[in-house]
Write an enzyme that holds these catalytic residues in place. Structure first.
Site, mmCIF file in Angstrom:
data_model
loop_
_atom_site.group_PDB
_atom_site.id
_atom_site.type_symbol
_atom_site.label_atom_id
_atom_site.label_comp_id
_atom_site.label_asym_id
_atom_site.label_seq_id
_atom_site.Cartn_x
_atom_site.Cartn_y
_atom_site.Cartn_z
ATOM 1 N N GLU A 156 -4.574 7.710 -4.865
ATOM 2 C CA GLU A 156 -3.234 7.620 -5.896
ATOM 3 C C GLU A 156 -3.747 7.824 -6.841
ATOM 4 O OE1 GLU A 156 -0.686 4.489 -5.160
ATOM 5 O OE2 GLU A 156 -1.044 4.470 -2.996
ATOM 6 N N LYS A 208 -11.980 8.354 8.413
ATOM 7 C CA LYS A 208 -11.099 8.026 7.567
ATOM 8 C C LYS A 208 -11.355 6.489 7.250
ATOM 9 C CE LYS A 208 -8.099 7.136 4.618
ATOM 10 N NZ LYS A 208 -6.762 7.665 4.203
ATOM 11 N N ASN A 212 -12.972 4.042 4.256
ATOM 12 C CA ASN A 212 -12.355 3.049 3.497
ATOM 13 C C ASN A 212 -13.059 1.652 3.490
ATOM 14 O OD1 ASN A 212 -10.520 4.710 2.281
ATOM 15 N ND2 ASN A 212 -8.589 3.854 3.303
ATOM 16 N N PHE A 253 -17.648 2.772 -7.638
ATOM 17 C CA PHE A 253 -16.979 1.382 -6.590
ATOM 18 C C PHE A 253 -17.821 0.256 -6.650
ATOM 19 C CE2 PHE A 253 -12.960 2.430 -4.437
ATOM 20 C CZ PHE A 253 -12.688 3.765 -5.142
ATOM 21 N N ALA A 256 -17.157 -4.572 -10.791
ATOM 22 C CA ALA A 256 -16.441 -5.876 -10.459
ATOM 23 C C ALA A 256 -15.136 -6.386 -11.269
ATOM 24 C CB ALA A 256 -17.558 -6.960 -10.895
ATOM 25 N N GLY A 257 -14.589 -7.198 -10.590
ATOM 26 C CA GLY A 257 -13.105 -7.718 -11.296
ATOM 27 C C GLY A 257 -12.269 -8.320 -10.229
ATOM 28 N N CYS A 264 -3.744 0.888 0.907
ATOM 29 C CA CYS A 264 -4.814 1.361 2.153
ATOM 30 C C CYS A 264 -5.967 0.644 2.251
ATOM 31 C CB CYS A 264 -5.250 2.585 1.236
ATOM 32 S SG CYS A 264 -4.042 3.942 1.329
ATOM 33 N N LYS A 326 -3.689 -0.096 -9.643
ATOM 34 C CA LYS A 326 -5.010 0.379 -10.460
ATOM 35 C C LYS A 326 -3.939 1.433 -11.475
ATOM 36 C CE LYS A 326 -5.321 4.530 -7.637
ATOM 37 N NZ LYS A 326 -6.382 5.485 -6.782
ATOM 38 N N ARG A 333 1.821 -2.383 -4.325
ATOM 39 C CA ARG A 333 1.536 -2.766 -2.788
ATOM 40 C C ARG A 333 0.165 -3.694 -3.020
ATOM 41 N NH1 ARG A 333 1.872 2.221 0.784
ATOM 42 N NH2 ARG A 333 1.178 3.088 -0.967
HETATM 43 C C1 UGA Z 1 -8.050 4.761 -1.331
HETATM 44 C C2 UGA Z 1 -9.312 5.632 -0.845
HETATM 45 O O1 UGA Z 1 -10.196 5.309 -2.364
HETATM 46 C C3 UGA Z 1 -8.829 6.920 -0.778
HETATM 47 O O2 UGA Z 1 -10.282 7.783 -0.470
HETATM 48 C C4 UGA Z 1 -8.206 6.999 0.293
HETATM 49 O O3 UGA Z 1 -7.722 8.225 0.720
HETATM 50 C C5 UGA Z 1 -7.012 6.120 0.256
HETATM 51 O O4 UGA Z 1 -7.145 4.720 -0.197
HETATM 52 C C6 UGA Z 1 -6.034 6.049 1.309
HETATM 53 O O5 UGA Z 1 -6.455 5.593 2.570
HETATM 54 O O6 UGA Z 1 -4.874 6.719 1.311
HETATM 55 P P1 UGA Z 1 -6.401 4.316 -3.268
HETATM 56 O O7 UGA Z 1 -5.937 3.312 -2.433
HETATM 57 O O8 UGA Z 1 -5.621 5.229 -4.032
HETATM 58 O O9 UGA Z 1 -7.546 5.356 -2.350
HETATM 59 O O10 UGA Z 1 -7.426 3.485 -4.406
HETATM 60 P P2 UGA Z 1 -8.800 3.414 -4.921
HETATM 61 O O11 UGA Z 1 -9.019 4.325 -5.995
HETATM 62 O O12 UGA Z 1 -9.691 3.398 -3.813
HETATM 63 O O13 UGA Z 1 -8.790 1.813 -5.434
HETATM 64 C C7 UGA Z 1 -8.513 0.844 -4.573
HETATM 65 C C8 UGA Z 1 -8.702 -0.558 -5.079
HETATM 66 O O14 UGA Z 1 -10.022 -0.978 -5.499
HETATM 67 C C9 UGA Z 1 -7.762 -0.583 -6.315
HETATM 68 O O15 UGA Z 1 -7.100 -1.715 -6.584
HETATM 69 C C10 UGA Z 1 -8.912 -0.534 -7.533
HETATM 70 O O16 UGA Z 1 -8.630 -1.356 -8.642
HETATM 71 C C11 UGA Z 1 -10.252 -1.160 -6.765
HETATM 72 N N1 UGA Z 1 -11.362 -1.158 -7.218
HETATM 73 C C12 UGA Z 1 -11.925 0.150 -7.267
HETATM 74 C C13 UGA Z 1 -12.312 -2.188 -7.679
HETATM 75 O O17 UGA Z 1 -11.866 -3.129 -7.766
HETATM 76 N N2 UGA Z 1 -13.478 -1.711 -8.099
HETATM 77 C C14 UGA Z 1 -13.889 -0.421 -7.974
HETATM 78 O O18 UGA Z 1 -15.193 -0.197 -8.272
HETATM 79 C C15 UGA Z 1 -13.105 0.536 -7.617
#
Ligand code: UGA
Length: 459
Positions: A156, A208, A212, A253, A256-257, A264, A326, A333
């Site tokens: 997203e 997939k 994830n 990825f 930290a936080g 997803c 994010k 969600r």
């Molecule tokens: C995630 C995957 O990154 C995609 O590759 C996948 O296609 C998608 O799910 C899906 O299954 O449809 P998305 O849910 O859009 O994508 O979000 P992410 O960018 O993965 O972030 C997920 C969460 O992790 C967010 O809340 C973000 O803030 C958190 N996050 C991410 C962290 O806390 N630390 C990080 O270093 C990276």
């Protein structure tokens, strides 16, 4: 080649618009007439940078249309993509397959010419083979309908870019003809050397969920180290930078936080555990339970810190900056930020929320908070400010700039986007996830006296 896309949520709407951008004639189907109406007028019911422009462009050109009719879709399309949701089943970890099954059956019943159905939704391993039987039992005897699986990896906020220029394409097929059809669909990306993995149904489905699960594990891995640095000291960001320089590990990825949320990662790691258990392999994916726990403890930590900074949450005024799961998204969600806001409210705080895009969705789920349309309105009478989503607007915050808008000098950085020392030197009390609080240099207290995790609501 005519393409249809069943389900017009994030995945389906993006895929439909991008297929039109690639030059195909596209028909999108949704069972929600209101959604079909708004998409047909070029209006996108969610926030996704770049997608409204693409949608309008191709609705206008006539290459992209929407309908609620399976009859129309079945008679018209050559390749049918399924992009409906697979949410978490209420009260369980497993995925709810109702929508995928219903879409497949409706499609199979209405297909009147030879066609290929291509699944894109995130599904439990074994689904394609199960759907193949459903198609066989529901299709007309005089048409041939094949099945393939082609998982989607879009993020997203980057949905258009990820769909038009993916980092890899994965297709699970049973025949060389189906592979050829999908090579034609993705000819442009393949012409630009995007790697294509051609495999069986099970591997395609697993790619997939494994991706994830790995991403969720990476985030929880660094957040587990946060729990250590919060007690003993050390800098979680530097730790991530240093291990991330090892090319085998990589820095992405490892931020930290307050952890991961969204539609997803949380549900996918739960569905994977549920599927493994069905296969009698509960232990194989049990570690994901721990990843989930680590992730959810981060939310508790943000609430604990708030309680410690304020003494008591009861009757306190708290500003939440960022409620989307994010940045560059209006999706709330399983948002860690909204969860934290709700917990603070439950402990008696008055919560004011500002998010550049997420307010409307958040207010539908959690109407108990005040929602305001500017950062200034959120912080002006706050006792404590929590920065919970790393929007650019919040990354650009300065101690002086914020101090001009509010009396409080207490702030929690839930995403490690503010420079702790700079804020402290400007007279702010700042607590960041993954950092000791109070900071080492501000206290001589022995470790045992430091804030411990999950102290729970004050008696
Ligand atoms: C995630 C995957 O990154 C995609 O590759 C996948 O296609 C998608 O799910 C899906 O299954 O449809 P998305 O849910 O859009 O994508 O979000 P992410 O960018 O993965 O972030 C997920 C969460 O992790 C967010 O809340 C973000 O803030 C958190 N996050 C991410 C962290 O806390 N630390 C990080 O270093 C990276």
């Amino acid at each position: 080649m005519r393409i249809t896309v069943i389900g017009t949520g994030y995945l389906g709407a993006t895929h439909a618009a991008c297929m039109a951008e690639l030059g195909f004639e596209v028909l999108g189907l949704d069972i929600d007439p209101l959604r079909v109406e708004s998409l047909s007028e070029g209006l996108l019911p969610f926030h996704e940078p770049g997608l409204p422009e693409l949608l309008r462009k191709h609705v206008k050109s006539g290459r992209l249309r929407f309908t609620t009719s399976y009859e129309e879709v079945g008679a018209w399309g050559d390749v049918h993509f399924i992009g409906v949701g697979t949410p978490q089943r209420a009260g369980e970890g497993a995925a709810d397959m109702t929508f995928v099954d219903a879409a497949t059956i409706s499609l199979a019943r209405n297909i009147t010419k030879n066609a290929l159905i291509v699944g894109k939704s995130t599904v439990p391993v074994g689904t394609t083979r199960r759907l193949k039987a459903l198609v066989r039992d529901n299709k007309r005897p005089d048409v041939s309908v094949n099945l393939a699986w082609n998982p989607e990896f879009l993020r997203e906020g980057f949905a258009v870019v990820d769909t038009l220029t993916p980092d890899r394409l994965v297709i699970g097929v049973e025949s060389p003809e189906d592979e050829l059809t999908l090579r034609e669909v993705y000819a442009r990306a393949l012409g630009r050397d995007v790697p294509l993995i051609v495999t069986d149904f099970e591997t395609a489905e697993l790619v997939k969920v494994a991706a994830n699960a790995f991403l969720a594990t990476k985030i929880s891995f660094i957040n587990a180290f946060s729990e250590i640095t919060e007690v003993i000291g050390g800098d979680i960001g530097t730790l991530a930078d240093a291990i991330g320089l090892d090319a085998r590990i990589g820095r992405r990825f490892l931020n930290a936080g307050i952890g991961f949320g969204g539609g997803c990662l949380p549900k996918d790691i739960r569905a994977l555990q549920a599927r493994a258990a069905e296969l009698g392999l509960e232990r194989s994916m049990r570690f994901l339970d721990e990843m989930d726990e680590i992730n959810l403890r981060r939310r508790e930590r943000a609430v604990d810190l708030s309680r410690v900074m304020l003494g008591s949450l009861s009757h306190s005024k708290i500003a939440i900056l960022g409620v989307a799961f994010k940045p560059n998204s209006d999706d709330v969600r399983d948002s860690p930020a909204l969860d934290i806001a709700n917990s603070l409210f439950e402990e008696g705080a008055e919560v004011t929320v500002y998010d550049p895009a997420g307010n409307v969705n958040a207010s539908k789920r959690s109407p108990q908070h005040h929602y305001v349309t500017s950062m200034e309105d959120a912080v002006k009478s706050a006792d404590l400010i929590l920065v919970l989503t790393e929007w650019d607007e919040f990354k650009a915050l300065t101690p002086e700039g914020l101090a001009a808008q509010t009396e409080t000098r207490k702030i929690i950085d839930g995403r490690n986007i503010l420079q702790t020392r700079v804020w402290e030197d400007s007279g702010w009390s700042l607590a960041a996830l993954g950092h000791r609080y109070p900071p080492e240099h501000a206290t001589e207290e022995p470790l045992g006296e430091q804030l411990q995790l999950s102290s729970g609501p004050a008696a």
